[in-house]
Design a protein around this motif. Structure first.
Motif, PDB file in Angstrom:
ATOM      1  N   UNK A 258      -2.906  -0.048 -18.185  1.00  0.00           N
ATOM      2  CA  UNK A 258      -3.923  -0.242 -19.571  1.00  0.00           C
ATOM      3  C   UNK A 258      -4.901  -1.254 -19.102  1.00  0.00           C
ATOM      4  N   UNK A 259      -5.416  -1.228 -18.020  1.00  0.00           N
ATOM      5  CA  UNK A 259      -6.558  -2.062 -17.181  1.00  0.00           C
ATOM      6  C   UNK A 259      -7.109  -1.175 -16.073  1.00  0.00           C
ATOM      7  N   UNK A 260      -8.166  -1.653 -15.491  1.00  0.00           N
ATOM      8  CA  UNK A 260      -8.662  -1.117 -14.275  1.00  0.00           C
ATOM      9  C   UNK A 260      -7.935  -1.882 -13.037  1.00  0.00           C
ATOM     10  N   UNK A 261      -7.469  -1.310 -12.128  1.00  0.00           N
ATOM     11  CA  UNK A 261      -6.786  -1.779 -11.083  1.00  0.00           C
ATOM     12  C   UNK A 261      -7.218  -1.088  -9.985  1.00  0.00           C
ATOM     13  N   UNK A 262      -6.747  -1.778  -8.577  1.00  0.00           N
ATOM     14  CA  UNK A 262      -7.071  -1.286  -7.450  1.00  0.00           C
ATOM     15  C   UNK A 262      -6.668  -0.007  -7.142  1.00  0.00           C
ATOM     16  N   UNK A 263      -6.842   0.664  -6.442  1.00  0.00           N
ATOM     17  CA  UNK A 263      -6.666   2.162  -5.691  1.00  0.00           C
ATOM     18  C   UNK A 263      -5.571   2.004  -4.629  1.00  0.00           C
ATOM     19  N   UNK A 264      -4.424   2.706  -5.010  1.00  0.00           N
ATOM     20  CA  UNK A 264      -3.392   2.786  -4.091  1.00  0.00           C
ATOM     21  C   UNK A 264      -2.955   1.377  -3.267  1.00  0.00           C
ATOM     22  N   UNK A 265      -2.891   0.277  -4.244  1.00  0.00           N
ATOM     23  CA  UNK A 265      -2.414  -0.881  -3.789  1.00  0.00           C
ATOM     24  C   UNK A 265      -1.581  -1.683  -5.006  1.00  0.00           C
ATOM     25  N   UNK A 266      -0.607  -2.340  -4.757  1.00  0.00           N
ATOM     26  CA  UNK A 266       0.073  -3.169  -5.669  1.00  0.00           C
ATOM     27  C   UNK A 266       0.154  -4.456  -4.886  1.00  0.00           C
ATOM     28  N   UNK A 267       0.035  -5.607  -5.541  1.00  0.00           N
ATOM     29  CA  UNK A 267       0.226  -7.093  -4.971  1.00  0.00           C
ATOM     30  C   UNK A 267       1.711  -7.338  -5.088  1.00  0.00           C
ATOM     31  N   UNK A 268       2.538  -8.037  -4.006  1.00  0.00           N
ATOM     32  CA  UNK A 268       3.936  -8.246  -4.329  1.00  0.00           C
ATOM     33  C   UNK A 268       4.035  -9.737  -4.531  1.00  0.00           C
TER      34      UNK A 268
ATOM     35  N   UNK B  11       0.847  -1.161  -0.046  1.00  0.00           N
ATOM     36  CA  UNK B  11       0.010   0.051  -0.080  1.00  0.00           C
ATOM     37  C   UNK B  11       0.995   1.424   0.153  1.00  0.00           C
ATOM     38  N   UNK B  12       0.334   2.243  -0.612  1.00  0.00           N
ATOM     39  CA  UNK B  12       1.096   3.688  -0.951  1.00  0.00           C
ATOM     40  C   UNK B  12       1.195   4.252   0.435  1.00  0.00           C
ATOM     41  N   UNK B  13       2.202   4.663   1.140  1.00  0.00           N
ATOM     42  CA  UNK B  13       2.375   5.360   2.258  1.00  0.00           C
ATOM     43  C   UNK B  13       3.755   6.189   1.995  1.00  0.00           C
ATOM     44  N   UNK B  14       4.016   7.339   2.681  1.00  0.00           N
ATOM     45  CA  UNK B  14       5.002   8.143   2.604  1.00  0.00           C
ATOM     46  C   UNK B  14       6.315   7.241   3.083  1.00  0.00           C
ATOM     47  N   UNK B  15       7.404   7.330   2.349  1.00  0.00           N
ATOM     48  CA  UNK B  15       8.755   6.619   2.558  1.00  0.00           C
ATOM     49  C   UNK B  15       9.877   7.413   2.236  1.00  0.00           C
ATOM     50  N   UNK B  16      10.809   6.929   2.967  1.00  0.00           N
ATOM     51  CA  UNK B  16      12.316   7.618   2.736  1.00  0.00           C
ATOM     52  C   UNK B  16      12.815   6.878   1.865  1.00  0.00           C
ATOM     53  N   UNK B  17      13.916   7.427   1.123  1.00  0.00           N
ATOM     54  CA  UNK B  17      14.812   6.718   0.191  1.00  0.00           C
ATOM     55  C   UNK B  17      15.550   5.744   0.830  1.00  0.00           C
ATOM     56  N   UNK B  18      15.929   4.551   0.053  1.00  0.00           N
ATOM     57  CA  UNK B  18      16.605   3.518   0.739  1.00  0.00           C
ATOM     58  C   UNK B  18      17.765   3.018  -0.323  1.00  0.00           C
ATOM     59  N   UNK B  19      18.526   2.219   0.019  1.00  0.00           N
ATOM     60  CA  UNK B  19      19.551   1.515  -0.738  1.00  0.00           C
ATOM     61  C   UNK B  19      18.848   0.909  -1.865  1.00  0.00           C
ATOM     62  N   UNK B  20      19.385   0.766  -3.074  1.00  0.00           N
ATOM     63  CA  UNK B  20      18.588   0.273  -4.277  1.00  0.00           C
ATOM     64  C   UNK B  20      18.851  -1.384  -4.062  1.00  0.00           C
ATOM     65  N   UNK B  21      17.781  -2.118  -4.453  1.00  0.00           N
ATOM     66  CA  UNK B  21      17.706  -3.263  -4.569  1.00  0.00           C
ATOM     67  C   UNK B  21      18.174  -3.960  -5.972  1.00  0.00           C
ATOM     68  N   UNK B  22      17.995  -5.226  -5.953  1.00  0.00           N
ATOM     69  CA  UNK B  22      18.635  -5.846  -7.288  1.00  0.00           C
ATOM     70  C   UNK B  22      17.171  -5.735  -8.117  1.00  0.00           C
ATOM     71  N   UNK B  23      17.530  -5.591  -9.535  1.00  0.00           N
ATOM     72  CA  UNK B  23      16.465  -5.749 -10.643  1.00  0.00           C
ATOM     73  C   UNK B  23      16.507  -6.795 -11.370  1.00  0.00           C
ATOM     74  N   UNK B  24      15.278  -7.610 -11.606  1.00  0.00           N
ATOM     75  CA  UNK B  24      15.268  -8.863 -12.162  1.00  0.00           C
ATOM     76  C   UNK B  24      14.836  -8.861 -13.620  1.00  0.00           C
TER      77      UNK B  24
END
Length: 293
Positions: free
Chosen positions: A168-178, A2-15
């Motif tokens: 490009x589709x209807x999605x839930x507000x303020x949420x992404x599944x991990x 869920x979207x909440x204010x966060x601070x910058x952090x160290x970058x993680x790996x990109x897959x």
């Protein structure tokens, strides 16, 4: 997540790789992005005009309203969700590890088979800002990764702050599944020791998430007891010692509930053909659906 204010952090790996800059759909996406900044003022002006017309006319006129565009309430702030993913990756055990978190689209009122089969021939997800319009690669089922700011994505701080993740589709507000992807062996197999390690790594991440962290509530309490392998075609199989395993079929994906009697063995599950992606899954999501018919 869920979207909440966060601070910058160290970058993680990109897959995921291969981010595709595009100008083909920039007009439509960027126009919607800019429209949202002034839509409130436009609505107020329209209201004033309509009210004036009704006051001045003896008989209220009939209006034929034409809807020319639709705003997806599921569009998300890019910088916030990028930082959330970085924070989650910071909780992972050190490499080499089995799992890697990525995002999955959080669909609105879509049957689970349609979720697993989702991949539009046109664009699927993009990062759009004042000076940014870049399509992101997506794996069937709605799986994608977010690139870090800089280079071709949100080059300056203001654009990174204002940029949106657009779907490009209807999605839930303020949420992404991990989703937690699992690393396969060189022979495109996944051993039961790998599955055990993957479940352990997720549990360690969940232990490190404080109970009061609302932005990670879904990740802290998520349950996993299965793997889901998704294939390019609908002919994928999971095999153990040459025998086809009993799995739940959902579109082009196969869901295998991990056998606790095999979790401590050195045996491995082979995929035929090589899958596009393998993720940890909660089998109850599919069992509930099959039980209800």
């Amino acid at each position: 997540m869920q979207d909440l204010p966060v601070a910058d952090a160290v970058d993680g790996a990109t897959v995921f790789a291969g981010y595709i800059p595009t100008s083909q759909s920039k007009l439509g996406r960027t126009r919607n992005f800019m429209i949202r900044k002034c839509i409130a003022g436009s609505l107020l002006s329209a209201c004033a005009i309509l009210c004036s017309a009704q006051d001045n006319a003896a008989r209220p006129p009939e209006y034929n309203i034409l809807v020319t565009s639709k705003i997806n309430k599921g569009d998300l702030p890019y910088r916030s969700f990028y930082n959330l993913l970085v924070r989650l990756r910071a909780l992972l055990p050190p490499a080499p590890r089995i799992i890697e978190p990525v995002y999955q689209m959080s669909f609105s009122h879509v049957p689970i088979e349609e979720e697993d089969n989702f991949l539009k021939p046109s664009w699927n997800v993009a990062i759009v800002g004042t000076d940014t319009d870049i399509e992101l690669p997506m794996i069937r089922g709605g799986y994608f990764d977010l690139p870090e700011p800089g280079d071709k994505v949100a080059k300056d701080a203001k654009d990174a702050k204002d940029a949106s993740i657009m779907f490009n589709s209807q999605t839930q507000k303020n949420f992404l599944r991990v989703a937690y992807t699992t690393r396969l062996r060189p022979n495109h197999a996944l051993g039961f020791t790998d599955m055990k390690r993957a479940l352990f790594e997720v549990s360690e991440v969940q232990k490190k998430i404080p109970w009061y962290t609302l932005g990670f509530r879904a990740e802290k309490y998520a349950k996993f007891d299965a793997i889901k392998a998704c294939f390019a075609a609908d002919d994928g199989e999971l095999r153990l010692d040459g025998e086809v395993l009993d799995t739940i079929h959902s579109a082009r994906c196969r869901i295998y509930k991990i056998d606790p009697q095999l979790i401590d063995t050195n045996r491995e599950v082979n995929f035929s053909p090589a899958p596009e992606i393998v993720v940890l899954e909660d089998s109850a999501r599919y069992l509930r659906k099959h039980a209800s018919g």
